[in-house]
Scaffold this motif. Structure first.
Motif, short mmCIF file in Angstrom:
data_model
loop_
_atom_site.label_atom_id
_atom_site.label_comp_id
_atom_site.label_asym_id
_atom_site.label_seq_id
_atom_site.Cartn_x
_atom_site.Cartn_y
_atom_site.Cartn_z
N PRO A 78 30.22 -5.01 7.17
CA PRO A 78 29.13 -5.91 6.74
C PRO A 78 28.65 -5.57 5.34
N THR A 79 28.51 -6.58 4.50
CA THR A 79 28.03 -6.33 3.14
C THR A 79 26.60 -5.80 3.17
N GLY A 80 25.84 -6.20 4.17
CA GLY A 80 24.48 -5.68 4.30
C GLY A 80 24.47 -4.18 4.51
N LEU A 81 25.45 -3.68 5.24
CA LEU A 81 25.54 -2.23 5.46
C LEU A 81 25.85 -1.52 4.15
N LEU A 82 26.79 -2.06 3.37
CA LEU A 82 27.11 -1.45 2.08
C LEU A 82 25.89 -1.44 1.16
N ALA A 83 25.11 -2.52 1.22
CA ALA A 83 23.90 -2.58 0.39
C ALA A 83 22.88 -1.52 0.80
N ARG A 84 22.78 -1.26 2.10
CA ARG A 84 21.79 -0.29 2.57
C ARG A 84 22.17 1.14 2.19
N GLU A 89 23.68 8.65 -3.09
CA GLU A 89 24.72 9.06 -4.04
C GLU A 89 26.03 9.41 -3.36
N ALA A 90 25.97 10.01 -2.18
CA ALA A 90 27.19 10.38 -1.47
C ALA A 90 27.97 9.15 -1.03
N TRP A 91 27.27 8.17 -0.48
CA TRP A 91 27.93 6.93 -0.10
C TRP A 91 28.46 6.19 -1.34
N GLY A 113 28.89 -2.15 -7.48
CA GLY A 113 27.48 -2.07 -7.15
C GLY A 113 27.13 -2.96 -5.97
N ALA A 114 25.94 -2.72 -5.40
CA ALA A 114 25.45 -3.53 -4.29
C ALA A 114 23.94 -3.64 -4.40
N THR A 115 23.42 -4.85 -4.21
CA THR A 115 21.99 -5.08 -4.31
C THR A 115 21.34 -5.00 -2.94
N GLU A 116 20.02 -4.90 -2.91
CA GLU A 116 19.29 -4.78 -1.65
C GLU A 116 19.46 -5.99 -0.75
N ASP A 117 19.72 -7.17 -1.34
CA ASP A 117 19.86 -8.38 -0.52
C ASP A 117 21.30 -8.62 -0.07
N GLY A 118 22.18 -7.64 -0.24
CA GLY A 118 23.54 -7.74 0.28
C GLY A 118 24.54 -8.38 -0.65
N GLU A 119 24.23 -8.46 -1.94
CA GLU A 119 25.16 -9.01 -2.91
C GLU A 119 25.95 -7.87 -3.55
#
Length: 288
Positions: A78-84, A89-91, A113-119
């Motif tokens: 899920p892109t939301g997981l990547l954003a979270r 730094e480790a992730w 990069g990944a933004t807080e809203d899952g982009e």
């Protein structure tokens, strides 16, 4: 993390993963010391930082292992997981610059990069930074990437370095002319080791599971789980031992004909067999 007071005249902090100290008074005030003063070696704050540094190392290792698992299995994430997890730094270190695929399997890009809203912010193969917001993405195993050689060349031009081995991972393609009845590969059989313990230790150090007389690698491929196995000798055998053949089994323990082995399971099994064989004992005067 900032500097923490550690007794009279000193502060401590984690610097590049190690506990460092600096003086707070005298001529050396504010200057980081080359080594930890003897008076601080058993200080509670120093001990706490050491334990925290050890936890950070374990966390970083776990992040890399998880991302490697996603990649080897080509599972949708899920892109939301990547954003979270991205702010960690480790992730971020484990995920940065991995090749990802969104809704279009032909559109490959490198994650930046990944933004807080899952982009997700991705550099595509035209060198353009684009933003993607699919519900899930995959981190494809390299054997599944189209035009892998071109992707590797482009990555070299961008100076991409991946923490998780993906695009430069060694891959093997399954031949088309296999015997329909064949169930074993002998290409990396016959590698001699001074003891079964040495061969098992090599398998473990490479991240493979040792079970009974085999080194194994479980891989999710084509919707199911396949286990690749290489014979490494009977447990507790103390004499010299040789690597055996490479085979694959499905979830039910059925030995798979080579023609039924999927592309990822084939590549990962061959990668394991080759890595084990590479550590063999080579007698003086004989070629490798």
């Amino acid at each position: 993390m900032g500097w923490l007071s550690a007794g009279d005249g000193y502060e401590v902090a984690l610097v590049d993963g190690r506990v460092a100290a600096r003086a707070t008074s005298g001529r050396a005030a504010g200057r980081q010391l080359k080594s930890l003063p003897r008076a601080l070696r058993d200080h509670p704050e120093v001990d706490r930082l050491r334990r925290f540094a050890e936890w950070l190392d374990r966390h970083a290792t776990a992040c890399v292992a998880q991302v490697d698992s996603w990649m080897v299995s080509s599972l949708p994430v899920p892109t939301g997981l990547l954003a979270r997890v991205w702010p960690d730094e480790a992730w971020q270190s484990a995920l940065r610059d991995l090749a990802v695929v969104g809704d279009d399997p032909e559109e490959v890009g490198f994650l930046r990069g990944a933004t807080e809203d899952g982009e997700l912010r991705v550099v595509n193969l035209d060198g353009e930074t684009v933003r993607l917001s699919p519900r899930t993405v995959t981190l494809p195993h390299p054997v599944l990437l189209p035009d892998l050689d071109d992707i590797r060349e482009f990555a070299a031009e961008l100076g991409i370095v991946q923490r998780v081995e993906q695009i430069h991972r060694a891959t093997w393609q399954r031949p088309d002319d296999l015997d329909p009845k064949a169930r074993e590969i002998r290409e990396f059989a016959g590698g001699s080791f001074r003891s079964r313990f040495a061969l098992a230790a090599r398998a473990s150090s490479l991240g493979y599971r040792v079970s009974g007389g085999y080194s194994t690698a479980r891989v999710r491929d084509g919707g199911g789980t396949v286990e690749a196995s290489v014979w490494i000798g009977e447990p507790y055998w103390e004499d010299t031992v040789e690597t055996g053949g490479l085979t694959w089994q499905d979830d039910n323990g059925r030995a798979l004909p080579l023609r039924e082995v999927g592309p990822v399971a084939w590549s990962e099994g061959m990668r394991m067999a080759a890595a084990l064989y590479a550590g063999r004992t080579i007698e003086e005067g004989k070629s490798a």
